[in-house]
Design an enzyme around this catalytic site. Sequence first.
Site: not given
Length: 264
Positions: A137, A69, A114, A117
């Site tokens: 993260e 992200a 992300g 993911e």
Amino acid sequence: MSTNFETIKFEKNGDFAVLTINREKSLNALNSQVHMELKDLLSVLKENVDGIKGMILTGAGEKAFIAGADIVEMTDMTSDEAYDFATLGQENTLLMEELPFPVIACVNGFALGGGCEMAMSCDFIYATETAVFGQPEVKLGLIPGFGGTQRLAKLVGRNKAKEILYTGRNIKIDEAKDMGLVVKSFSSIEDMMNAANETLTKISHNSPLAVALSKHVMNTGNDLTVSEGLEVEAKYFGEIFSSYDMKEGTKAFVEKRRAEFKGK
Ligand code: HXC
């Protein structure tokens, strides 16, 4: 369907499509705009496949699939904004799983946070030998927000997933394959894309309806107990007997000819 996007690229070539996260300068980091554009595209595709029989998800350039992200955007988010951002990304992972055709993630470099993911929401993952996976993260004082706490455990086992999440360490290709995260690896991006297209072609010779239902039943079963999942399997096994493709596939076998499927 509008394909006029700024941060993603959607190209349809015959029966197949390639969806590229297109922010190469930021290593294809997922900001809100990427997720909004993805949501626009995936919601339309879910309802109207427009003749598409398979899709590849990849990242622009040679360095990254998706490096996570967008950390710059997240820096100033409030809790409410962060919740909305996670929810939007999660919606896209669910939409990816609900597309009624197979999606192969072609991971061409970093697939972190992300990025890992998004790859896990595809049906399976092909990767280059230099690909790097991970959920880093915790190194940023964050936790995964696009499904990493849930899907990684289902894919590689809960304890392995905890070790990966708590350490935030990088996972290289051999380990990614050993743990079943990556199905196949390739020495170049070109080889990987060719192989993904060959796999999609092989799949497209089968009944599109049977492939779509296999995907739906497997993804649904992921959230159920084995006996509940078996019920869903039996329900669709029964329903598929009213389809043209089932009649055609079994008849073609008996008549020793190639089946001509219609996807209905
Ligand atoms: C924003 C990013 C980015 C990211 C890289 N960039 N990753 N920008 N968000 N996630 C930008 C860099 O700032 C830099 O911009 C450019 O891309 C090139 O990256 P470099 O760091 O210079 O490249 P390199 O030294 O080769 O290192 C590559 C890397 C590193 C190891 C992948 O960029 C990195 O560690 N990125 C962050 C990975 C990460 O922690 N991902 C998880 C994010 S959290 P400039 O302008 O300087 O050229 C997450 C949560 C998901 O994903 C859930 C949310 C709800």
